[in-house]
Design a protein around this motif. Structure first.
Motif, short mmCIF file in Angstrom:
data_model
loop_
_atom_site.label_atom_id
_atom_site.label_comp_id
_atom_site.label_asym_id
_atom_site.label_seq_id
_atom_site.Cartn_x
_atom_site.Cartn_y
_atom_site.Cartn_z
N LEU A 1 0.84 -1.20 0.00
CA LEU A 1 0.00 0.00 0.00
C LEU A 1 0.87 1.26 0.00
O LEU A 1 0.60 2.21 -0.73
N ALA A 2 1.95 1.25 0.81
CA ALA A 2 2.85 2.40 0.82
C ALA A 2 3.48 2.62 -0.54
O ALA A 2 3.57 3.76 -1.03
N LEU A 3 3.90 1.54 -1.19
CA LEU A 3 4.47 1.64 -2.53
C LEU A 3 3.45 2.18 -3.52
O LEU A 3 3.76 3.05 -4.34
N ALA A 4 2.23 1.66 -3.44
CA ALA A 4 1.19 2.07 -4.39
C ALA A 4 0.87 3.55 -4.23
O ALA A 4 0.76 4.30 -5.23
N LEU A 5 0.73 4.02 -3.00
CA LEU A 5 0.36 5.42 -2.78
C LEU A 5 1.45 6.36 -3.31
O LEU A 5 1.15 7.37 -3.96
N TRP A 6 2.71 6.03 -3.02
CA TRP A 6 3.79 6.90 -3.52
C TRP A 6 3.90 6.82 -5.04
O TRP A 6 4.12 7.84 -5.71
N ALA B 1 3.58 9.82 -7.73
CA ALA B 1 4.67 10.18 -8.64
C ALA B 1 4.35 9.85 -10.09
O ALA B 1 5.20 10.02 -10.97
N GLY B 2 3.13 9.39 -10.36
CA GLY B 2 2.74 9.08 -11.72
C GLY B 2 3.34 7.79 -12.26
O GLY B 2 3.50 7.64 -13.48
N ARG B 3 3.67 6.85 -11.37
CA ARG B 3 4.24 5.58 -11.79
C ARG B 3 3.25 4.45 -11.48
O ARG B 3 2.31 4.62 -10.70
N GLU B 4 3.49 3.31 -12.09
CA GLU B 4 2.56 2.18 -11.96
C GLU B 4 3.15 1.13 -11.03
O GLU B 4 4.14 0.47 -11.36
N PRO B 5 2.56 0.92 -9.83
CA PRO B 5 3.12 -0.05 -8.89
C PRO B 5 3.14 -1.48 -9.43
O PRO B 5 4.07 -2.24 -9.13
N THR C 1 9.57 1.39 -0.49
CA THR C 1 9.03 2.38 -1.44
C THR C 1 10.15 3.15 -2.11
O THR C 1 10.14 3.36 -3.34
N TYR C 2 11.13 3.57 -1.31
CA TYR C 2 12.28 4.28 -1.89
C TYR C 2 13.01 3.41 -2.90
O TYR C 2 13.38 3.87 -3.99
N LEU C 3 13.19 2.13 -2.56
CA LEU C 3 13.98 1.24 -3.39
C LEU C 3 13.38 1.04 -4.77
O LEU C 3 14.07 1.05 -5.78
N LEU C 4 12.05 0.90 -4.83
CA LEU C 4 11.40 0.63 -6.11
C LEU C 4 10.95 1.89 -6.84
O LEU C 4 11.01 1.95 -8.08
N ALA C 5 10.52 2.89 -6.11
CA ALA C 5 9.88 4.04 -6.75
C ALA C 5 10.80 5.26 -6.88
O ALA C 5 10.46 6.19 -7.62
N ILE C 6 11.92 5.28 -6.15
CA ILE C 6 12.75 6.47 -6.15
C ILE C 6 14.18 6.17 -6.58
O ILE C 6 14.76 6.85 -7.44
N SER C 7 14.79 5.15 -5.98
CA SER C 7 16.19 4.84 -6.24
C SER C 7 16.40 4.41 -7.70
O SER C 7 15.50 3.81 -8.30
N VAL C 8 17.57 4.70 -8.21
CA VAL C 8 17.91 4.25 -9.56
C VAL C 8 18.72 2.97 -9.53
O VAL C 8 19.05 2.42 -10.58
N SER C 9 19.03 2.45 -8.34
CA SER C 9 19.79 1.22 -8.21
C SER C 9 18.86 0.02 -8.21
O SER C 9 17.71 0.10 -7.73
#
Length: 410
Positions: A51-56, A60-64, A400-408
């Motif tokens: 849920l946290a990943l989906a909301l962020w 951010a306009g991305r698809e969980p 959430t950071y790892l999948l939706a924000i980080s580039v690693s």
């Protein structure tokens, strides 16, 4: 738990009047009923993370769904499921050639089977396999924890595993959950003397991931330890007779390495180098065992301010894993669990490149969490709840950071 704890080789007893299928079903239902609270808490933790990943992601306009099912290595597994082996990508640096032979075959085969038998597409099939494997892994982790430390510690062991910083990977189209499921139940087989079960699951673990070799090593060492115990407590003539009678011990140990060795040998034969071909594939990916040299350079770069949060978290997780391994050893667990955890840690810490992925490589090393779970089980309930809440918050935020924000890559 003492390292001297072992399960005797089972002798034939009187046959039960209850049909075997009914007896087995009763035992499975009882085990599942005992594990149900732990599995419910695990599901709640992972749903909170999703849920946290989906909301962020939506913010951010991305698809969980795509982040979970088609990120990084997931795309390789989906392609393997759809088209089989033979895909190669040449890197910008000629030294790097990325071949799909680096990926073990069981997970893509399961994806393809689900895709064939259901109306799901490849992405949803992959996620279904991963989520089912995560549930089976949590149940197996509970079974091991209950066997060693009781129900309260077992529940906390599952909860802590589901609240690790990289626990979001357990919900992705990756292979860590699958390996953990086979590993947990194989180790449970060792602890309970079910050697054919343990060896067969080690075969499947060895077909799941490169570090699945740790499961085979654990089963073989567990069998060797059992034989040593027989030598200590019985006369040599008695040992020889008993060992021949219980062929399951020997068969389980012989089976265990076949999955990993079979795939590595198959890749080697295709490349004309049976013993080294697979490792050459990995080397061309930039992945080799360098005794931690590359890991040290990554830590150095992080200290000098050249890397980002994923490297800091990876450093913390690897260092914590070393401490937890020492605590686990001091608790004198069964040899199979200690060997399994130690080998996973050596493989993760000693491999080159992909430093940010090292915590993911350690996700299957759940026995490292036994000292934490046992300590939390002895603490006051409010203290344990507060610790779980803090771990869950960290896990959801970092996942959430790892999948939706980080580039690693996770």
């Amino acid at each position: 738990m003492s390292a001297d704890t072992h399960v005797p080789v089972r002798a034939e007893g009187p046959r039960s009047a209850v049909p075997l299928r009914q007896l087995w079903g009763t035992r499975v239902r009882g085990a599942l009923r005992r594990a149900a609270p732990a599995l419910g808490l695990y599901a709640a933790l992972r749903l909170g993370g999703l849920l946290a990943l989906a909301l962020w992601s939506w913010h951010a306009g991305r698809e969980p769904h795509r982040l979970l099912g088609r990120s990084w290595d997931s795309a390789w597994y989906l392609r393997l499921a759809a088209h089989g082996y033979g895909h190669v990508v040449h890197g910008a640096d000629p030294a790097y050639v990325y071949s799909d032979a680096a990926f073990f075959p069981l997970y893509p085969a399961l994806i393809r089977a689900v895709r064939t038998l259901t109306p799901l597409d490849y992405t949803d099939s992959a996620l279904l396999v991963s989520w089912a494997a995560a549930g089976l892994a949590a149940w197996g982790i509970y079974a091991v924890g209950e066997r060693l430390h009781g129900r309260r510690a077992a529940t906390l062991l599952v909860v802590v595993w589901g609240a690790l910083p990289h626990a979001i990977v357990q919900s992705m189209a990756y292979t860590e959950s699958l390996l953990t499921a086979f590993a947990a139940w194989a180790l449970y087989g060792v602890l309970t003397g079910r050697w054919i079960w343990a060896g067969s699951l080690a075969v499947l673990a060895g077909l799941s991931r490169p570090n699945g070799v740790a499961v085979a090593a654990a089963v073989v060492l567990g069998a060797a330890w059992q034989i040593c115990q027989l030598w200590r407590h019985r006369a040599p003539d008695s040992l020889s007779l008993r060992a021949r009678q219980d062929w399951r011990l020997w068969a389980g140990a012989a089976l265990a390495p076949l999955g990993w060795a079979g795939y590595v040998g198959w890749v080697g034969l295709r490349r004309g180098a049976p013993l080294t071909g697979y490792f050459e594939v990995q080397r061309r990916w930039g992945s080799k065992f360098d005794f931690g040299e590359d890991a040290w350079e990554s830590v150095r770069a992080m200290v000098l301010g050249k890397e980002h949060l994923t490297y800091a978290m990876s450093t913390a997780v690897v260092l914590l894993a070393v401490v937890l391994l020492a605590l686990l050893a001091l608790d004198r667990p069964p040899l199979a669990l200690l060997a399994y955890s130690a080998l996973l840690l050596v493989i993760a810490a000693g491999g080159s490149r992909y430093f940010g992925c090292k915590p993911r490589f350690l996700l299957p090393a759940f026995p490292l969490l036994l000292p934490v779970a046992a300590g939390m089980a002895r603490a006051r309930q409010r203290t344990a709840v507060a610790m779980v809440g803090a771990l869950a918050g960290l896990s959801w935020a970092y996942g959430t950071y790892l999948l939706a924000i980080s580039v690693s890559a996770p």
